[in-house]
Design a protein around this motif. Structure first.
Motif, PDB file in Angstrom:
ATOM      1  N   THR A  63       0.719  -1.158   0.142  1.00 56.17           N
ATOM      2  CA  THR A  63       0.054   0.243   0.016  1.00 56.17           C
ATOM      3  C   THR A  63       1.069   1.168   0.086  1.00 56.17           C
ATOM      4  OG1 THR A  63      -1.653  -1.200   1.375  1.00 56.17           O
ATOM      5  CG2 THR A  63      -2.038   0.957   1.168  1.00 56.17           C
ATOM      6  N   GLN A  67       0.756 -12.179   2.792  1.00 57.42           N
ATOM      7  CA  GLN A  67       1.551 -12.708   1.846  1.00 57.42           C
ATOM      8  C   GLN A  67       0.946 -12.526   0.240  1.00 57.42           C
ATOM      9  OE1 GLN A  67       2.993 -17.022   2.001  1.00 57.42           O
ATOM     10  NE2 GLN A  67       3.109 -16.585   4.467  1.00 57.42           N
ATOM     11  N   THR A 113       1.876 -10.212  -1.697  1.00 57.56           N
ATOM     12  CA  THR A 113       2.971  -9.839  -2.719  1.00 57.56           C
ATOM     13  C   THR A 113       3.872 -11.072  -2.953  1.00 57.56           C
ATOM     14  OG1 THR A 113       3.038  -7.764  -1.797  1.00 57.56           O
ATOM     15  CG2 THR A 113       4.783  -8.215  -3.006  1.00 57.56           C
ATOM     16  N   GLU A 173      -2.206   6.682  11.712  1.00 52.63           N
ATOM     17  CA  GLU A 173      -3.317   7.130  11.910  1.00 52.63           C
ATOM     18  C   GLU A 173      -4.224   6.325  12.898  1.00 52.63           C
ATOM     19  OE1 GLU A 173      -3.265   4.942   9.470  1.00 52.63           O
ATOM     20  OE2 GLU A 173      -5.295   4.360   8.898  1.00 52.63           O
TER      21      GLU A 173
HETATM   22  N1  LIG Z   1      -5.589   1.923   8.330  1.00 55.16           N
HETATM   23  C1  LIG Z   1      -4.511   1.645   7.408  1.00 55.16           C
HETATM   24  N2  LIG Z   1      -4.616   0.662   6.874  1.00 55.16           N
HETATM   25  C2  LIG Z   1      -3.490   0.301   5.965  1.00 55.16           C
HETATM   26  C3  LIG Z   1      -2.561   1.366   5.767  1.00 55.16           C
HETATM   27  N3  LIG Z   1      -1.668   0.780   4.871  1.00 55.16           N
HETATM   28  C4  LIG Z   1      -2.017  -0.549   4.506  1.00 55.16           C
HETATM   29  N4  LIG Z   1      -3.154  -0.788   5.027  1.00 55.16           N
HETATM   30  C5  LIG Z   1      -4.080  -2.055   5.107  1.00 55.16           C
HETATM   31  O1  LIG Z   1      -3.149  -2.917   5.673  1.00 55.16           O
HETATM   32  C6  LIG Z   1      -3.328  -4.233   4.829  1.00 55.16           C
HETATM   33  C7  LIG Z   1      -2.320  -4.920   4.296  1.00 55.16           C
HETATM   34  O2  LIG Z   1      -1.659  -3.925   3.249  1.00 55.16           O
HETATM   35  P1  LIG Z   1      -0.522  -4.502   2.422  1.00 55.16           P
HETATM   36  O3  LIG Z   1      -0.040  -2.964   1.674  1.00 55.16           O
HETATM   37  O4  LIG Z   1      -1.036  -5.351   1.390  1.00 55.16           O
HETATM   38  O5  LIG Z   1       0.679  -5.145   3.221  1.00 55.16           O
HETATM   39  P2  LIG Z   1       1.764  -5.944   2.777  1.00 55.16           P
HETATM   40  O6  LIG Z   1       2.836  -5.494   3.860  1.00 55.16           O
HETATM   41  O7  LIG Z   1       2.277  -5.456   1.508  1.00 55.16           O
HETATM   42  O8  LIG Z   1       1.657  -7.541   2.695  1.00 55.16           O
HETATM   43  P3  LIG Z   1       2.214  -8.727   2.262  1.00 55.16           P
HETATM   44  O9  LIG Z   1       2.098  -8.391   0.719  1.00 55.16           O
HETATM   45  O10 LIG Z   1       1.545  -9.820   2.638  1.00 55.16           O
HETATM   46  O11 LIG Z   1       3.595  -8.732   2.614  1.00 55.16           O
HETATM   47  C8  LIG Z   1      -4.571  -3.995   3.798  1.00 55.16           C
HETATM   48  O12 LIG Z   1      -5.616  -4.293   4.326  1.00 55.16           O
HETATM   49  C9  LIG Z   1      -4.139  -2.341   3.701  1.00 55.16           C
HETATM   50  O13 LIG Z   1      -5.259  -1.653   3.417  1.00 55.16           O
HETATM   51  C10 LIG Z   1      -2.663   2.466   6.264  1.00 55.16           C
HETATM   52  O14 LIG Z   1      -1.853   3.509   6.122  1.00 55.16           O
HETATM   53  N5  LIG Z   1      -3.588   2.668   7.370  1.00 55.16           N
END
Ligand SMILES: Nc1nc2c(ncn2[C@@H]2O[C@H](COP(=O)(O)OP(=O)(O)OP(=O)(O)O)[C@@H](O)[C@H]2O)c(=O)[nH]1
Length: 312
Positions: A33, A51, A53, A138
């Protein structure tokens, strides 16, 4: 000391800097994200399933004073399958190659053994500057963010520690400036306007996988893989560009999973198709027509030959 050294002219443009950063952290801490938020367009799919990604994807951030190339990595975890092992190998390879590593720890979870393990992994990147990011900041009150920052400070000597929120766009520009500041002076590495190295076809397959991940649970998310089988553009109709026909297979590991993906009377698959069509249209220059088939590739996550065929 000559005059030039004592009197800043103020007119000197800052040196152009460019480099590679990777965000590491436990699964689901928000790395993908953050990549999309910094690039400003969806180049990596996200979901609430750990997981999500599976490969290292480059996102490119352009600023007048520099360029950030983001190498997105799978979450580091203790591997249980061959796929899991391959995912960890990707992270290790990337770590030895980047200018900066950004270690992501979410604001709303205590620092645990998983984080400590990843902190030790950072020693495998002696060449890289180390930045600590408190993600999803946040979600908790400011004093709790401050407490988390202090705990992270004890883990090692960081070059920068910064709280961010991708969803609320908090501190993203300051993070971009900090990262550029840590990079070496360099010519521009990618042309203006280029935001990813992923091909259109790879992005399409990922958007279909993202749609298929919605609402599935337990082991199933890990069992889903998508392959584009065929893609062509129909002839233009006057001014209107012809539709793009896309045929893709969704692979699962067992017959029982096939039923879940298809759903009662095919309703679930229909929803996946609609959701994915919308997302694909958003990154396309024409309307798209998507045809999906669900197939079983038995236990592909544990089978080296099938992993290769599915592109891992
Ligand atoms: N509230 C909130 N949720 C977030 C934020 N950033 C990411 N998320 C949520 O956290 C979850 C995981 O986000 P990803 O970006 O897929 O996480 P990742 O670390 O890349 O995960 P992997 O691909 O499994 O390693 C999703 O449901 C996002 O919407 C944020 O800044 N605030």
């Amino acid at each position: 000391m000559n005059e030039a050294e004592t009197q800043p002219t103020g007119a000197e443009p800052a040196a152009y800097r460019a480099g590679f950063v990777t965000f590491v952290g436990r699964p689901n801490v928000g790395k993908s994200t953050l990549t999309n938020a910094l690039v400003g367009e969806k180049i990596v799919i996200t979901s609430d399933k750990p997981q999500t990604t599976r490969r290292a994807i480059r996102g490119i951030v352009h600023r007048p004073n520099g360029q950030i190339i983001i190498v997105d990595t799978p979450g580091i975890h203790r591997p249980r399958t061959l796929l899991g092992q391959r995912l960890n190998d990707i992270v290790e390879e990337v770590l030895t190659d980047v200018d900066v590593v950004g270690f992501c720890i979410p604001a709303d979870e205590p620092i645990g053994p998983g984080d400590r393990m990843i902190n030790e992994w950072l020693d495998r990147a002696p060449q890289a500057k180390k930045v600590a990011l408190v993600t999803k900041c946040e979600l908790v009150p400011k004093p709790e963010v401050a407490k988390q920052l202090m705990e992270i400070e004890m883990l090692r000597d960081w070059d920068v520690i910064i709280p961010v929120s991708s969803t609320e766009q908090i501190n993203l520009e300051p993070l971009i400036e900090e990262l550029i500041g840590l990079f070496p002076e360099s010519p521009q590495l990618y042309p203006d306007g280029m935001i990813t190295e992923e091909t259109y076809s790879q992005r399409v397959a990922e958007l279909i996988r993202e749609s298929a991940l919605h609402g599935v649970h337990d082991e199933l998310p890990h069992s889903i893989a998508v392959m584009i089988e065929d893609m062509w553009d129909e002839e233009d109709e006057g001014e209107e560009p012809g539709r793009r026909q896309i045929h893709a297979n969704i692979y699962v590991e067992r017959d029982s999973q096939k039923g879940i993906i298809i759903g009662k009377n095919g309703q679930r698959l229909k929803n996946v198709r609609q959701f994915a069509s919308r997302a694909i249209t958003a990154i396309s220059d024409r309307r798209v027509s998507l045809t999906l088939h669900v197939k079983v590739a038995k236990d592909w996550q544990r089978d080296a030959k099938q992993l290769g065929r599915l592109g891992f």
